[in-house]
Motif scaffolding. Structure first.
Motif, PDB file in Angstrom:
ATOM      1  N   ILE A  11       4.169 -17.049  22.418  1.00  0.00           N
ATOM      2  CA  ILE A  11       3.497 -17.004  21.052  1.00  0.00           C
ATOM      3  C   ILE A  11       2.248 -17.789  21.037  1.00  0.00           C
ATOM      4  CG2 ILE A  11       4.289 -18.136  18.854  1.00  0.00           C
ATOM      5  CD1 ILE A  11       7.162 -17.465  19.287  1.00  0.00           C
ATOM      6  N   ALA A  12       2.019 -19.003  21.979  1.00  0.00           N
ATOM      7  CA  ALA A  12       0.899 -19.531  21.773  1.00  0.00           C
ATOM      8  C   ALA A  12      -0.305 -18.776  22.294  1.00  0.00           C
ATOM      9  CB  ALA A  12       0.883 -20.867  22.872  1.00  0.00           C
ATOM     10  N   ASP A  13       0.018 -17.740  23.347  1.00  0.00           N
ATOM     11  CA  ASP A  13      -0.942 -17.019  23.689  1.00  0.00           C
ATOM     12  C   ASP A  13      -1.653 -16.015  22.458  1.00  0.00           C
ATOM     13  OD1 ASP A  13      -3.010 -15.582  25.799  1.00  0.00           O
ATOM     14  OD2 ASP A  13      -1.630 -13.817  25.142  1.00  0.00           O
ATOM     15  N   THR A  14      -0.438 -15.395  22.003  1.00  0.00           N
ATOM     16  CA  THR A  14      -0.725 -14.591  20.770  1.00  0.00           C
ATOM     17  C   THR A  14      -1.194 -15.140  19.817  1.00  0.00           C
ATOM     18  OG1 THR A  14       1.221 -13.308  21.392  1.00  0.00           O
ATOM     19  CG2 THR A  14       0.627 -12.752  19.282  1.00  0.00           C
ATOM     20  N   LEU A  15      -0.990 -16.512  19.183  1.00  0.00           N
ATOM     21  CA  LEU A  15      -1.700 -17.313  18.180  1.00  0.00           C
ATOM     22  C   LEU A  15      -3.018 -17.648  18.576  1.00  0.00           C
ATOM     23  CD1 LEU A  15      -0.972 -18.911  15.602  1.00  0.00           C
ATOM     24  CD2 LEU A  15      -0.626 -20.941  17.203  1.00  0.00           C
ATOM     25  N   LEU A  16      -3.657 -17.695  19.730  1.00  0.00           N
ATOM     26  CA  LEU A  16      -5.023 -17.840  20.175  1.00  0.00           C
ATOM     27  C   LEU A  16      -5.699 -16.435  19.694  1.00  0.00           C
ATOM     28  CD1 LEU A  16      -4.693 -19.844  23.291  1.00  0.00           C
ATOM     29  CD2 LEU A  16      -5.701 -20.673  21.315  1.00  0.00           C
ATOM     30  N   THR A  17      -5.063 -15.451  20.009  1.00  0.00           N
ATOM     31  CA  THR A  17      -5.795 -14.128  19.712  1.00  0.00           C
ATOM     32  C   THR A  17      -5.932 -13.878  18.258  1.00  0.00           C
ATOM     33  OG1 THR A  17      -4.895 -13.164  21.646  1.00  0.00           O
ATOM     34  CG2 THR A  17      -5.764 -11.677  20.148  1.00  0.00           C
ATOM     35  N   VAL A  18      -4.821 -14.409  17.497  1.00  0.00           N
ATOM     36  CA  VAL A  18      -4.809 -14.219  16.132  1.00  0.00           C
ATOM     37  C   VAL A  18      -5.631 -15.101  15.497  1.00  0.00           C
ATOM     38  CG1 VAL A  18      -3.462 -14.625  13.977  1.00  0.00           C
ATOM     39  CG2 VAL A  18      -2.323 -13.459  15.916  1.00  0.00           C
ATOM     40  N   SER A  19      -5.892 -16.317  15.933  1.00  0.00           N
ATOM     41  CA  SER A  19      -7.000 -17.189  15.518  1.00  0.00           C
ATOM     42  C   SER A  19      -8.492 -16.546  15.595  1.00  0.00           C
ATOM     43  CB  SER A  19      -6.892 -18.542  16.332  1.00  0.00           C
ATOM     44  OG  SER A  19      -5.653 -19.077  15.946  1.00  0.00           O
ATOM     45  N   ARG A  20      -8.635 -15.902  16.721  1.00  0.00           N
ATOM     46  CA  ARG A  20     -10.007 -15.462  17.273  1.00  0.00           C
ATOM     47  C   ARG A  20     -10.006 -14.196  16.189  1.00  0.00           C
ATOM     48  NH1 ARG A  20      -8.797 -16.499  22.747  1.00  0.00           N
ATOM     49  NH2 ARG A  20      -8.203 -14.275  22.769  1.00  0.00           N
ATOM     50  N   MET A  21      -9.126 -13.381  15.872  1.00  0.00           N
ATOM     51  CA  MET A  21      -9.372 -12.120  15.287  1.00  0.00           C
ATOM     52  C   MET A  21      -9.430 -12.840  13.660  1.00  0.00           C
ATOM     53  SD  MET A  21      -7.478 -10.389  12.561  1.00  0.00           S
ATOM     54  CE  MET A  21      -5.788 -11.080  12.839  1.00  0.00           C
ATOM     55  N   GLN A  79     -16.621  -5.952  16.696  1.00  0.00           N
ATOM     56  CA  GLN A  79     -15.713  -7.262  17.455  1.00  0.00           C
ATOM     57  C   GLN A  79     -14.506  -7.284  16.744  1.00  0.00           C
ATOM     58  OE1 GLN A  79     -18.147 -10.621  17.019  1.00  0.00           O
ATOM     59  NE2 GLN A  79     -19.726  -9.977  18.399  1.00  0.00           N
ATOM     60  N   PHE A  80     -14.373  -7.260  15.318  1.00  0.00           N
ATOM     61  CA  PHE A  80     -13.031  -7.160  14.499  1.00  0.00           C
ATOM     62  C   PHE A  80     -12.370  -6.276  14.866  1.00  0.00           C
ATOM     63  CE2 PHE A  80     -10.979  -5.908  10.668  1.00  0.00           C
ATOM     64  CZ  PHE A  80      -9.832  -6.714  10.591  1.00  0.00           C
ATOM     65  N   GLU A  81     -12.462  -4.999  15.057  1.00  0.00           N
ATOM     66  CA  GLU A  81     -11.580  -3.975  15.542  1.00  0.00           C
ATOM     67  C   GLU A  81     -11.019  -3.995  16.840  1.00  0.00           C
ATOM     68  OE1 GLU A  81     -10.840  -1.345  13.672  1.00  0.00           O
ATOM     69  OE2 GLU A  81     -11.830  -1.758  12.031  1.00  0.00           O
ATOM     70  N   LYS A  82     -11.884  -4.428  17.821  1.00  0.00           N
ATOM     71  CA  LYS A  82     -11.222  -4.776  19.008  1.00  0.00           C
ATOM     72  C   LYS A  82     -10.353  -5.798  18.966  1.00  0.00           C
ATOM     73  CE  LYS A  82     -12.908  -6.278  23.567  1.00  0.00           C
ATOM     74  NZ  LYS A  82     -11.741  -7.484  23.884  1.00  0.00           N
ATOM     75  N   LEU A  83     -10.575  -7.082  18.333  1.00  0.00           N
ATOM     76  CA  LEU A  83      -9.666  -8.096  18.241  1.00  0.00           C
ATOM     77  C   LEU A  83      -8.277  -7.639  17.409  1.00  0.00           C
ATOM     78  CD1 LEU A  83     -11.967 -11.024  17.887  1.00  0.00           C
ATOM     79  CD2 LEU A  83     -10.546 -10.619  19.716  1.00  0.00           C
ATOM     80  N   LYS A  84      -8.742  -6.839  16.615  1.00  0.00           N
ATOM     81  CA  LYS A  84      -7.420  -6.159  15.601  1.00  0.00           C
ATOM     82  C   LYS A  84      -6.563  -5.635  16.574  1.00  0.00           C
ATOM     83  CE  LYS A  84      -6.672  -3.181  11.622  1.00  0.00           C
ATOM     84  NZ  LYS A  84      -7.051  -2.261  10.713  1.00  0.00           N
ATOM     85  N   ASN A  85      -6.976  -4.610  17.283  1.00  0.00           N
ATOM     86  CA  ASN A  85      -6.209  -3.880  18.129  1.00  0.00           C
ATOM     87  C   ASN A  85      -5.377  -4.725  19.153  1.00  0.00           C
ATOM     88  OD1 ASN A  85      -6.884  -1.460  17.231  1.00  0.00           O
ATOM     89  ND2 ASN A  85      -8.647  -1.250  18.573  1.00  0.00           N
ATOM     90  N   ASP A  86      -6.107  -5.849  19.835  1.00  0.00           N
ATOM     91  CA  ASP A  86      -5.435  -6.944  20.612  1.00  0.00           C
ATOM     92  C   ASP A  86      -4.217  -7.361  19.853  1.00  0.00           C
ATOM     93  OD1 ASP A  86      -7.430  -5.885  22.476  1.00  0.00           O
ATOM     94  OD2 ASP A  86      -8.685  -7.780  22.317  1.00  0.00           O
ATOM     95  N   VAL A  87      -4.372  -7.957  18.643  1.00  0.00           N
ATOM     96  CA  VAL A  87      -3.377  -8.586  17.995  1.00  0.00           C
ATOM     97  C   VAL A  87      -2.225  -7.329  17.680  1.00  0.00           C
ATOM     98  CG1 VAL A  87      -2.812  -9.400  15.755  1.00  0.00           C
ATOM     99  CG2 VAL A  87      -4.821 -10.420  16.923  1.00  0.00           C
ATOM    100  N   CYS A  88      -2.496  -6.234  17.526  1.00  0.00           N
ATOM    101  CA  CYS A  88      -1.448  -5.620  16.800  1.00  0.00           C
ATOM    102  C   CYS A  88      -0.580  -5.153  18.323  1.00  0.00           C
ATOM    103  CB  CYS A  88      -1.896  -4.178  16.689  1.00  0.00           C
ATOM    104  SG  CYS A  88      -2.435  -4.174  14.900  1.00  0.00           S
ATOM    105  N   GLN A  89      -1.378  -5.139  19.632  1.00  0.00           N
ATOM    106  CA  GLN A  89      -0.504  -4.750  20.626  1.00  0.00           C
ATOM    107  C   GLN A  89       0.217  -5.821  21.226  1.00  0.00           C
ATOM    108  OE1 GLN A  89      -3.515  -3.458  23.493  1.00  0.00           O
ATOM    109  NE2 GLN A  89      -3.906  -1.444  22.456  1.00  0.00           N
ATOM    110  N   LYS A  90      -0.313  -7.110  20.919  1.00  0.00           N
ATOM    111  CA  LYS A  90       0.529  -8.313  21.447  1.00  0.00           C
ATOM    112  C   LYS A  90       1.564  -8.607  20.678  1.00  0.00           C
ATOM    113  CE  LYS A  90      -3.177 -10.851  23.952  1.00  0.00           C
ATOM    114  NZ  LYS A  90      -3.821 -12.262  24.095  1.00  0.00           N
TER     115      LYS A  90
END
Length: 334
Positions: free
Chosen positions: A150-160, A205-216
């Motif tokens: 959850i902490a790792d996903t939260l970091l990705t969400v914050s960057r997104m 940049q946003f689309e890349k982080l968006k895909n990362d968040v959805c996958q995580k």
């Protein structure tokens, strides 16, 4: 010499102009980003098409927040559940020891029943404590899941979220520039192209982080299901074994003492101090004495109200009888 000096001056001026323009561009970028943060903080309505394009991402974020909240609450529930199991086992064991002590001093069939029940209760208390082992394992796994996944996903969400704010701020900037755009003016067209390039960069940049968040988030939900199914399976097996053994022991006691004469028990709903009962009885007696005294006082007051000569005046038959008796006595002496 003069031509070289003039060229250096022109190149230096162009560098200064380029630096000034880059500083201005960064300031404008920061301004529109801050404006987007302000719009989000105040809850103002944004462009409906931009919001609709992120509907799937918002659904994933809602699911992620649910996973984050439920894991935290599950840790609290497991901790309380372990505490309740420990307390219940202690109370059950103390009850078993009490029945064993009473059964040793009672040599009747009731004493045998208490002794058998005490053994069953003490055994049940020990077996119930076995439930804490899979619960501790579940607690450790959920805590590890919360701290790492959850902490790792939260970091990705914050960057997104940061990248999305920059992207939407760039969209606001481009919208503002497009409203003042004059195709015949080169400077305005060049400014629009720069803003458009800025939008393309932030969107990538946003689309890349968006895909990362959805996958995580998808992986997070799947891993949570696997973790809970594995841990709860062990807990379920231990719980079923505990209830089977306890039910078998209690059924054996019931069958062994079937047909035994039952006792008639009386339940005391209230416990009162004997001193309070004595004071209550004294108060009742004092009330009775006061009521009797008031009755006698009322009777005396009624007798005192009558005059002394009222008896002879109100009772003529009695006075005539008295006069006749006096006459008879006089005749006897004559």
């Amino acid at each position: 010499m003069m031509d070289g000096f003039t060229g250096d001056m022109l190149s230096g001026g162009r560098a200064l102009l380029g630096e000034d323009s880059s500083v201005m561009a960064r300031m404008q970028k920061k301004f529109w980003k801050t404006k987007q943060v302000f719009i989000k903080a105040t809850g103002k309505k944004e462009d409906e098409y931009v919001v609709a394009s992120d509907a799937d991402l918002d659904a994933k974020l809602e699911f992620f927040r649910s996973v984050q909240y439920t894991c935290t609450e599950l840790l609290k529930v497991i901790e309380k559940y372990q505490h309740r199991i420990t307390r219940l086992s202690q109370e059950e064991n103390e009850l078993g020891l009490f029945l064993h002590f009473q059964g040793e001093h009672d040599h009747t069939k009731a004493g045998n029943m208490m002794d058998a029940t005490s053994k069953a209760l003490c055994t049940s208390a020990k077996q119930r404590m076995a439930l804490c082992t899979p619960l501790r394992r579940l607690y450790q796994e959920v805590e590890t899941f919360r701290r790492r996944a959850i902490a790792d996903t939260l970091l990705t969400v914050s960057r997104m979220e940061k990248s999305r704010t920059e992207y939407r701020g760039a969209l606001l900037w481009m919208k503002d520039v497009s409203q003042e755009l004059d195709p015949d003016t080169y400077k305005q067209l060049e400014k629009f192209r720069k803003v458009q390039a800025q939008v393309r960069g932030t969107k990538g940049q946003f689309e890349k982080l968006k895909n990362d968040v959805c996958q995580k988030v998808d992986m997070l939900g799947a891993s949570r299901c696997n973790m809970l199914s594995h841990s709860l399976c062990t807990y379920q097996t231990t719980l079923l074994q505990f209830w089977e053994k306890t039910a078998h022991a209690m059924s054996g006691i019931h069958e062994a003492f079937q047909g035994h004469i039952t006792y008639q028990f009386t339940t005391l709903k209230d416990l009162r101090d004997p001193l309070e009962e004595i004071t209550d009885s004294q108060k009742k007696e004092e009330k009775k004495e006061k009521s009797l005294q008031s009755n006698t006082d009322s009777l005396v007051s009624l007798d005192d109200d009558k005059p002394l000569g009222s008896a002879s005046d109100t009772d003529p038959a009695h006075s005539s009888d008295g006069q006749s008796q006096i006459r008879d006595i006089g005749k006897f002496f004559v």
